[in-house]
Write a protein that holds these residues in place. Structure first.
Motif, PDB file in Angstrom:
ATOM      1  N   VAL A  29       0.818  -1.206   0.000  1.00 30.28           N
ATOM      2  CA  VAL A  29       0.000   0.000   0.000  1.00 30.28           C
ATOM      3  C   VAL A  29       0.855   1.260   0.000  1.00 30.28           C
ATOM      4  CG1 VAL A  29      -0.203   0.172   2.529  1.00 30.28           C
ATOM      5  CG2 VAL A  29      -2.067   1.023   1.053  1.00 30.28           C
ATOM      6  N   THR A  30       2.095   1.125   0.428  1.00 31.62           N
ATOM      7  CA  THR A  30       3.014   2.261   0.497  1.00 31.62           C
ATOM      8  C   THR A  30       3.745   2.537  -0.814  1.00 31.62           C
ATOM      9  OG1 THR A  30       4.645   0.704   1.358  1.00 31.62           O
ATOM     10  CG2 THR A  30       3.440   2.030   2.971  1.00 31.62           C
ATOM     11  N   SER A  31       3.533   1.702  -1.832  1.00 32.72           N
ATOM     12  CA  SER A  31       4.353   1.828  -3.039  1.00 32.72           C
ATOM     13  C   SER A  31       3.566   1.709  -4.338  1.00 32.72           C
ATOM     14  CB  SER A  31       5.466   0.766  -3.014  1.00 32.72           C
ATOM     15  OG  SER A  31       6.260   0.840  -4.165  1.00 32.72           O
ATOM     16  N   GLU A  32       2.990   0.536  -4.582  1.00 35.53           N
ATOM     17  CA  GLU A  32       2.405   0.233  -5.892  1.00 35.53           C
ATOM     18  C   GLU A  32       1.287   1.175  -6.344  1.00 35.53           C
ATOM     19  OE1 GLU A  32       5.020  -3.178  -5.751  1.00 35.53           O
ATOM     20  OE2 GLU A  32       3.881  -2.068  -4.245  1.00 35.53           O
ATOM     21  N   PRO A  33       0.419   1.696  -5.460  1.00 30.43           N
ATOM     22  CA  PRO A  33      -0.616   2.610  -5.966  1.00 30.43           C
ATOM     23  C   PRO A  33      -0.045   3.814  -6.698  1.00 30.43           C
ATOM     24  CG  PRO A  33      -1.197   1.861  -3.770  1.00 30.43           C
ATOM     25  CD  PRO A  33       0.197   1.368  -4.032  1.00 30.43           C
ATOM     26  N   LEU A  34       1.021   4.394  -6.165  1.00 33.18           N
ATOM     27  CA  LEU A  34       1.647   5.522  -6.846  1.00 33.18           C
ATOM     28  C   LEU A  34       2.285   5.076  -8.154  1.00 33.18           C
ATOM     29  CD1 LEU A  34       2.514   8.491  -6.930  1.00 33.18           C
ATOM     30  CD2 LEU A  34       4.562   7.844  -5.624  1.00 33.18           C
ATOM     31  N   GLY A  35       2.895   3.893  -8.154  1.00 37.26           N
ATOM     32  CA  GLY A  35       3.497   3.378  -9.378  1.00 37.26           C
ATOM     33  C   GLY A  35       2.480   3.200 -10.484  1.00 37.26           C
ATOM     34  N   ILE A  36       1.288   2.708 -10.126  1.00 32.25           N
ATOM     35  CA  ILE A  36       0.218   2.552 -11.116  1.00 32.25           C
ATOM     36  C   ILE A  36      -0.200   3.918 -11.648  1.00 32.25           C
ATOM     37  CG2 ILE A  36      -2.177   1.841 -11.454  1.00 32.25           C
ATOM     38  CD1 ILE A  36      -0.254  -0.498 -11.249  1.00 32.25           C
ATOM     39  N   TYR A  37      -0.359   4.863 -10.757  1.00 33.78           N
ATOM     40  CA  TYR A  37      -0.767   6.209 -11.186  1.00 33.78           C
ATOM     41  C   TYR A  37       0.261   6.822 -12.131  1.00 33.78           C
ATOM     42  CZ  TYR A  37      -1.851  11.148 -11.113  1.00 33.78           C
ATOM     43  OH  TYR A  37      -2.111  12.451 -11.492  1.00 33.78           O
ATOM     44  N   LYS A  38       1.529   6.685 -11.794  1.00 31.46           N
ATOM     45  CA  LYS A  38       2.584   7.270 -12.630  1.00 31.46           C
ATOM     46  C   LYS A  38       2.651   6.587 -13.994  1.00 31.46           C
ATOM     47  CE  LYS A  38       5.310   9.900 -11.226  1.00 31.46           C
ATOM     48  NZ  LYS A  38       5.337  11.385 -11.268  1.00 31.46           N
ATOM     49  N   ALA A  39       2.371   5.280 -14.036  1.00 27.57           N
ATOM     50  CA  ALA A  39       2.491   4.524 -15.288  1.00 27.57           C
ATOM     51  C   ALA A  39       1.253   4.627 -16.164  1.00 27.57           C
ATOM     52  CB  ALA A  39       2.778   3.048 -14.983  1.00 27.57           C
ATOM     53  N   ALA A  40       0.068   4.702 -15.526  1.00 25.95           N
ATOM     54  CA  ALA A  40      -1.174   4.577 -16.303  1.00 25.95           C
ATOM     55  C   ALA A  40      -2.129   5.751 -16.153  1.00 25.95           C
ATOM     56  CB  ALA A  40      -1.886   3.288 -15.915  1.00 25.95           C
ATOM     57  N   GLY A  41      -1.863   6.648 -15.214  1.00 26.19           N
ATOM     58  CA  GLY A  41      -2.691   7.843 -15.089  1.00 26.19           C
ATOM     59  C   GLY A  41      -3.975   7.666 -14.313  1.00 26.19           C
ATOM     60  N   PHE A  42      -4.137   6.547 -13.602  1.00 26.28           N
ATOM     61  CA  PHE A  42      -5.321   6.392 -12.752  1.00 26.28           C
ATOM     62  C   PHE A  42      -4.901   5.851 -11.387  1.00 26.28           C
ATOM     63  CE2 PHE A  42      -4.968   2.186 -14.731  1.00 26.28           C
ATOM     64  CZ  PHE A  42      -5.196   1.328 -13.662  1.00 26.28           C
ATOM     65  N   TRP A  43      -5.713   6.198 -10.379  1.00 25.66           N
ATOM     66  CA  TRP A  43      -5.469   5.677  -9.039  1.00 25.66           C
ATOM     67  C   TRP A  43      -6.271   4.390  -8.857  1.00 25.66           C
ATOM     68  CZ3 TRP A  43      -1.679   7.200  -6.040  1.00 25.66           C
ATOM     69  CH2 TRP A  43      -1.166   8.500  -6.178  1.00 25.66           C
ATOM     70  N   PRO A  44      -5.629   3.293  -8.579  1.00 20.54           N
ATOM     71  CA  PRO A  44      -6.372   2.042  -8.370  1.00 20.54           C
ATOM     72  C   PRO A  44      -7.093   2.063  -7.023  1.00 20.54           C
ATOM     73  CG  PRO A  44      -4.061   1.699  -7.888  1.00 20.54           C
ATOM     74  CD  PRO A  44      -4.173   3.107  -8.411  1.00 20.54           C
ATOM     75  N   LYS A  45      -8.155   1.285  -6.922  1.00 23.75           N
ATOM     76  CA  LYS A  45      -8.769   1.050  -5.626  1.00 23.75           C
ATOM     77  C   LYS A  45      -7.861   0.128  -4.821  1.00 23.75           C
ATOM     78  CE  LYS A  45     -13.726   1.621  -6.486  1.00 23.75           C
ATOM     79  NZ  LYS A  45     -15.042   0.938  -6.456  1.00 23.75           N
ATOM     80  N   GLU A  46      -7.840   0.333  -3.515  1.00 21.46           N
ATOM     81  CA  GLU A  46      -6.947  -0.415  -2.643  1.00 21.46           C
ATOM     82  C   GLU A  46      -7.759  -1.225  -1.631  1.00 21.46           C
ATOM     83  OE1 GLU A  46      -4.562   2.492  -0.716  1.00 21.46           O
ATOM     84  OE2 GLU A  46      -4.093   3.555  -2.571  1.00 21.46           O
ATOM     85  N   PHE A  47      -7.356  -2.478  -1.441  1.00 19.27           N
ATOM     86  CA  PHE A  47      -7.987  -3.336  -0.445  1.00 19.27           C
ATOM     87  C   PHE A  47      -6.886  -3.955   0.410  1.00 19.27           C
ATOM     88  CE2 PHE A  47     -10.988  -2.967  -3.900  1.00 19.27           C
ATOM     89  CZ  PHE A  47     -12.182  -2.702  -3.228  1.00 19.27           C
ATOM     90  N   LEU A  48      -6.719  -3.388   1.603  1.00 15.55           N
ATOM     91  CA  LEU A  48      -5.653  -3.823   2.508  1.00 15.55           C
ATOM     92  C   LEU A  48      -6.051  -5.128   3.187  1.00 15.55           C
ATOM     93  CD1 LEU A  48      -2.899  -2.541   3.437  1.00 15.55           C
ATOM     94  CD2 LEU A  48      -4.128  -1.739   5.458  1.00 15.55           C
TER      95      LEU A  48
END
Length: 236
Positions: free
Chosen positions: A83-102
């Motif tokens: 949760v501390t890393s991949e959401p930002l990586g997705i946003y930077k690569a694809a331009g959308f914020w994914p939904k997160e389920f911890l």
């Protein structure tokens, strides 16, 4: 080996999904045809997911090679991450914020980022272990509530490719999710864990068939070095 501190109250593992995939809660992930995860994840938390929530099945598993491109392309998939890393990586690569389920918020209640040592070493070096644990906890309080500049500089030495944006995102996520400061840590300080915490998670993993029965948890961990409120005054 014996655990002497549990720095994270929560496991930071998260599943990410596309915002328009129709997934509203953790158990909805069972509707997806594909979940990208590591083999270790499949053998551990996915077994718990199958046992706890109806609908999860082995056929959903697809190997995750730590490249988000396959997830970005497949809108009906989920992907493991921190949760501390991949959401930002997705946003930077694809331009959308994914939904997160911890996973932790769905009941996967293991502590994480443990400090461990050999059992005989701990028994023979209690003062050293206490000072190491205390210094680690104080360092975390300083990093989260004081000036993180020195910590960030050290991070960049080990990982020159990390950006200030990523570091800021990570700090924010650690705070907003209660990664270090929730549960027992709110009252007794970062690093705290107890028998109830250990037994809750162990029982779940036994029920899921991921670990054997009969483990003596008193030999797995000790909280002799934590739960003393060390460093909590630094939050002021």
């Amino acid at each position: 080996m014996v655990e002497v501190a549990a720095i994270f109250q929560k496991e930071p593992q998260v599943f990410l999904v596309h915002p328009d995939a129709g997934i509203e809660k953790f158990e909805d992930l069972a509707k997806l045809p594909t979940i990208f995860m590591s083999l270790e994840g499949f053998a551990s938390y996915f077994q718990w997911m199958k046992q706890t929530f109806p609908g999860f099945r082995d056929e959903q598993y697809k190997p995750y090679n730590f490249d988000p491109q396959v997830f970005i392309v497949d809108k009906q998939s989920a992907m493991q991450g921190y949760v501390t890393s991949e959401p930002l990586g997705i946003y930077k690569a694809a331009g959308f914020w994914p939904k997160e389920f911890l996973l932790a918020d769905a009941g996967f209640d293991t502590p994480s980022t443990l400090i461990e040592a050999k059992t005989d070493y701990v028994a023979a070096n209690k003062d050293l272990i206490q000072r190491f644990v205390d210094a680690t906890i104080i360092g975390w309080y300083n990093y989260l509530h004081g000036d993180p500049a020195l910590g960030n500089a050290a991070i960049k030495v080990d990982n020159p490719e990390i950006s200030d944006e990523q570091i800021a995102f990570t700090i924010d996520k650690m705070k907003t999710t209660g990664m270090l400061e929730s549960g027992l840590a709110l009252e007794k300080g970062i690093g705290c864990f107890d028998e109830a915490v250990q037994k809750s998670f162990y029982d779940k993993m036994v029920k899921a068939g991921a670990v054997p029965e009969g483990v003596d948890l008193s030999k797995v961990y000790t909280n002799d070095f934590v739960c003393k409120g060390v460093g909590m005054e630094l939050k002021k």
